[in-house]
Design a protein around this motif. Sequence first.
Motif, short mmCIF file in Angstrom:
data_model
loop_
_atom_site.label_atom_id
_atom_site.label_comp_id
_atom_site.label_asym_id
_atom_site.label_seq_id
_atom_site.Cartn_x
_atom_site.Cartn_y
_atom_site.Cartn_z
N ASP A 195 -22.24 -17.32 -23.82
CA ASP A 195 -23.97 -17.66 -23.67
C ASP A 195 -24.61 -16.50 -23.86
N SER A 196 -25.70 -16.45 -23.56
CA SER A 196 -26.72 -15.49 -24.12
C SER A 196 -26.28 -14.01 -23.22
N GLY A 197 -25.77 -14.52 -22.12
CA GLY A 197 -25.23 -13.21 -21.16
C GLY A 197 -23.96 -12.73 -21.27
N GLY A 198 -23.06 -13.48 -22.35
CA GLY A 198 -21.89 -13.01 -22.64
C GLY A 198 -20.70 -13.45 -21.75
N ASN A 199 -21.17 -14.39 -20.86
CA ASN A 199 -20.22 -15.14 -20.13
C ASN A 199 -19.50 -16.21 -20.82
N SER A 200 -17.94 -16.08 -20.83
CA SER A 200 -17.36 -17.05 -21.52
C SER A 200 -16.86 -18.35 -20.85
N ARG A 201 -16.33 -19.47 -21.59
CA ARG A 201 -15.80 -20.56 -21.07
C ARG A 201 -14.75 -21.19 -22.47
N ILE A 202 -14.11 -22.13 -21.78
CA ILE A 202 -13.16 -22.71 -22.46
C ILE A 202 -13.90 -24.00 -23.09
N LEU A 203 -13.98 -24.28 -24.29
CA LEU A 203 -14.47 -25.42 -24.64
C LEU A 203 -13.31 -26.63 -24.96
N SER A 204 -12.26 -26.34 -25.47
CA SER A 204 -11.28 -27.20 -25.64
C SER A 204 -10.03 -26.53 -26.01
N THR A 205 -8.92 -27.09 -25.73
CA THR A 205 -7.55 -26.42 -26.06
C THR A 205 -6.60 -27.60 -27.00
N THR A 206 -5.61 -26.91 -27.52
CA THR A 206 -4.60 -27.80 -28.22
C THR A 206 -3.33 -27.17 -28.03
N GLU A 207 -2.35 -27.95 -27.98
CA GLU A 207 -0.88 -27.44 -27.92
C GLU A 207 -0.26 -27.84 -29.30
N ILE A 208 0.55 -26.61 -29.88
CA ILE A 208 1.00 -26.94 -31.23
C ILE A 208 2.62 -26.43 -31.00
N ASP A 209 3.22 -26.90 -32.04
CA ASP A 209 4.68 -26.42 -32.30
C ASP A 209 5.17 -26.94 -33.70
N GLY A 210 5.99 -26.19 -34.17
CA GLY A 210 6.43 -26.46 -35.68
C GLY A 210 5.43 -26.17 -36.92
N THR A 211 5.61 -26.59 -37.66
CA THR A 211 4.58 -26.02 -38.99
C THR A 211 3.70 -27.42 -39.37
N GLY A 212 2.40 -26.88 -39.60
CA GLY A 212 1.55 -27.83 -39.57
C GLY A 212 0.03 -27.54 -39.63
N THR A 213 -0.95 -28.08 -39.45
CA THR A 213 -2.14 -27.79 -39.14
C THR A 213 -2.71 -28.44 -38.07
N ALA A 214 -3.78 -27.73 -37.60
CA ALA A 214 -4.46 -27.98 -36.34
C ALA A 214 -6.03 -27.81 -36.45
N THR A 215 -6.95 -28.80 -35.65
CA THR A 215 -8.21 -28.34 -35.44
C THR A 215 -8.73 -28.51 -34.01
N LEU A 216 -9.86 -27.86 -33.90
CA LEU A 216 -10.62 -27.98 -32.75
C LEU A 216 -12.17 -27.94 -33.13
N SER A 217 -13.20 -28.61 -32.31
CA SER A 217 -14.49 -28.76 -32.59
C SER A 217 -15.21 -28.69 -31.37
N ALA A 218 -16.38 -28.33 -31.84
CA ALA A 218 -17.42 -27.79 -30.60
C ALA A 218 -18.94 -28.48 -31.11
N LYS A 219 -19.46 -29.01 -30.28
CA LYS A 219 -20.94 -29.14 -30.50
C LYS A 219 -21.87 -27.79 -30.29
N LEU A 220 -22.78 -27.87 -31.02
CA LEU A 220 -23.89 -26.62 -31.11
C LEU A 220 -25.07 -27.12 -30.42
N ASP A 221 -24.87 -27.32 -29.01
CA ASP A 221 -26.07 -27.71 -28.12
C ASP A 221 -26.35 -26.92 -27.20
N ALA A 222 -25.72 -25.60 -26.78
CA ALA A 222 -25.85 -25.06 -25.73
C ALA A 222 -26.07 -23.63 -26.16
N TYR A 223 -26.68 -23.17 -27.11
CA TYR A 223 -26.21 -21.83 -27.74
C TYR A 223 -27.80 -21.06 -28.04
#
Length: 629
Positions: free
Chosen positions: A115-143
Motif C-alpha cells: 500500500d502507500s505506506g509500504g505495508n505488504s500482503r499476500i494476494l494469492s499463491t500457487t504451488e508448482i512442480d515440473g515443467t510448464g507455465t503458471a499465472t497469478l492475477s490481482a484486482k487493481l482496486d485498492a492502490y
Amino acid sequence: MNESASVAPVDGSTAAVRSALTEHRAPDRLVVARGLFTGPTTRVKDDLYARIVKGRAHRERHVVHLEKGATVDTDTYFGRFAASYYQRWTTVTDVTVGFRHEADGHAVVALRGSDSGGNSRILSTTEIDGTGTATLSAKLDAYLDGGSLWVEFTAVDGALAVSELEWTVAAPSVIRPAAIAICTFNRADDCAETVAAIANDPTMASGIDAVYVVDQGSDHVSDREKFTEVAEILGDKLVYLRQPNLGGAGGFTRGMYEVSGINEHANLILMDDDILCEPESILRMNAFANVTTEPTLVGAQMLYLMNPEHLHVSAEEADLSKLKAGRWAAGSRHDINLLKKKQHRRVDAGYNAWWSCLIPAEVVAQIGLPLPMFFQWDDIEYGIRARAAGFVTVTLPNAGVWHADFHWKDRDDWAKYFSIRNSLIAAALHSDFDAKSLSKMMTREITQYLVSMQYGLAYTMIRGIEDFLEGPKVLEDGGQAVLAAIREERKRFPETVKHPATNIPGVRNSDLVTRYAGFEPDKSKIDLVLAKRAAYQWLGRTQHGVASIPVAEAHWWHVSLFDTAVITDASQSGVRVRRRDKETARELTARTAKLMKRFREDAASTQRQYRDALPQLTSRENWARLYGQ
C-alpha cells in the motif's frame, strides 16, 4: 543549406515509416512489463531487478535459477508492477503475471502487494512442480494512493528455474503506432550505444515502428561502425536526419514534427543520446500509454549514471513564481538508494524531462510543437502547456533510464543564459508574472553571484534577462547565434575558466588553505547578510590569502568572506579561481539596477508579446523554416 539524409535511401525509408506508423491489431493480452533479473550492463546492480532473499540463486537477464531452499522475489525497482499508477490513470482493472517454470521438486509462488505506506500482503499463491507455465492475477482496486505488486519464488525441495515472466492486462481495441526520436550533438559513440540498446532487444523493438536519429553535430553518429551494424538490424525502421544545431529543443521537435505529420494517434518517445538505456522502460512507457483513459504524456524516471542505484526524484514540477524547475512533486523521494528505500506513494508530476518521455501526437495536434528555445525549459514549458490544455503527465515508476548526475555539472556555464531567459518566457506564458517580485528575486540572485566573485555567471544571467525583454524575435533563429555569442562573451571573465588543480595560474600549492563553511545564515536574515557581504566586498574588508574551498562548501555567504578563492569545479576535474574585482562588480551592479528598472516597466508588454507570438512560434511552418524545409 540544411542537410538531411537517411541510412537507408530517404524515399524508401520515409515510405516504409509512413506505412508502418498506423494503428495495429491488438493481441489478446497486452504485455505491460517483463520480468528481468539482471540489468543491461554490469554497471547496474542485479538487486535493482530481483532479490535473493535467502539461499543461493543465479540471475540472468531473462532467467533466474534457484537452488533448493532459496527464495527470490521481484520487490525491486525494475521488478515491481506499478499498481497504483495503473489504477489511477488507465482502463485496467486487473493484471496477470505469468511465467514458465522448470522445477526439480516442489516450489511455491506468491503474488504480493503493498500500500502507500509500504505495508505488504499476500494476494494469492500457487504451488508448482515440473515443467510448464503458471499465472497469478490481482484486482487493481485498492492502490489509489500508492502500492505495487511483485512475485516471490521459493524452491522448497528442489531446484527451480523461472523464465518468460510477463505482466499482462486486457488489451485495448487497437495498438497505437510508436516511434522513438533521439537527438544528438557530437556524442556519436553514446548515441550509437543507445540505438544499439534498442535494436538489440527484439521483443521491445517489435513494438516500435520507427527510430529517428536527429544528428545536429559535426562528428556524425553515422560514421560509427556500431551504428552501421544497428542500421542493418533496424532496417527501414531507422531514419537518420542531419540538421543545423538547434539544441535539444530543435532536435526533439524534429521527431515530433516528423511523426505527428504522419499519424495523429502515434506515440513518440523522446530520448537523450547520452543515457544508459534500459530497453524495458521503453516497452513499459509505450504499453502504459496504450491503456490510459485519455492521451497522456508518460515519462521515465531518472537514475544517476555515476551512482546507478540512486533515483533522482519520483516526479518533478516547476515553480514559475520563483523561476525554479526540478522541484520535487508532493510525496516524492529524492536521491534515494533504491536498494534500501522504495517509492510507495503515487506521485503526480507537473512535467517530465525529455531524457525519456512519451508524447502522444494528439498533444501536438492540439497545442502545437515546442518553442524554439534551443536548450533548457523547452520540455518544462511543453509539459505545462500540455497540462493547461487537459493533457496530464505521468512519471512512471519502475521505468527508468540512467542519466548524468546533475550535481556533477558546474552551474557557472553558458547554459545559465538559456535557463534564465527561457524560465522567464515560460513564466510569462503560464503565470501571473509578478514583475516586482521577480525583479527582487533576480536582483538577489545576481548580487549573490557578485559577492561570491562569479562575475561571468552574473553577466550571463543579465544577458538572459536582457534578451528576454527583446521579445519573441530572440527565438527567430532557434538560438544558434546567441550560443556562439554568449560563449565568446564569457571569456572576458577569468573565473569561468577551469584549471588543473596542479597548475593554478598565480597560485602556489603552499598558498592554499582549505576553508570550510560555518552555519548557514537564518533565512529571515538572508538579505541582511547579503548586504553586509556586498559592503565588505566593496570596501575590501575580506580575508586575504588564498582560500581553497570544496564545491560543496562554496556557498555565496562563505566564498564572499575572501578576496581570492580557489573553488573545486563540480565535475571534480579542476578548479576555478575567483578574485575580487571591484571595477567589474561596480559595472555589473549598475547594469543590474538599470536592467531591473526596465524589467519592471516592460514586463507586462513583453508578456503580451510572447503570448501573442506563441501560435506562430510553435507552428509547423515556423519549424519547417528552421529546418530548411
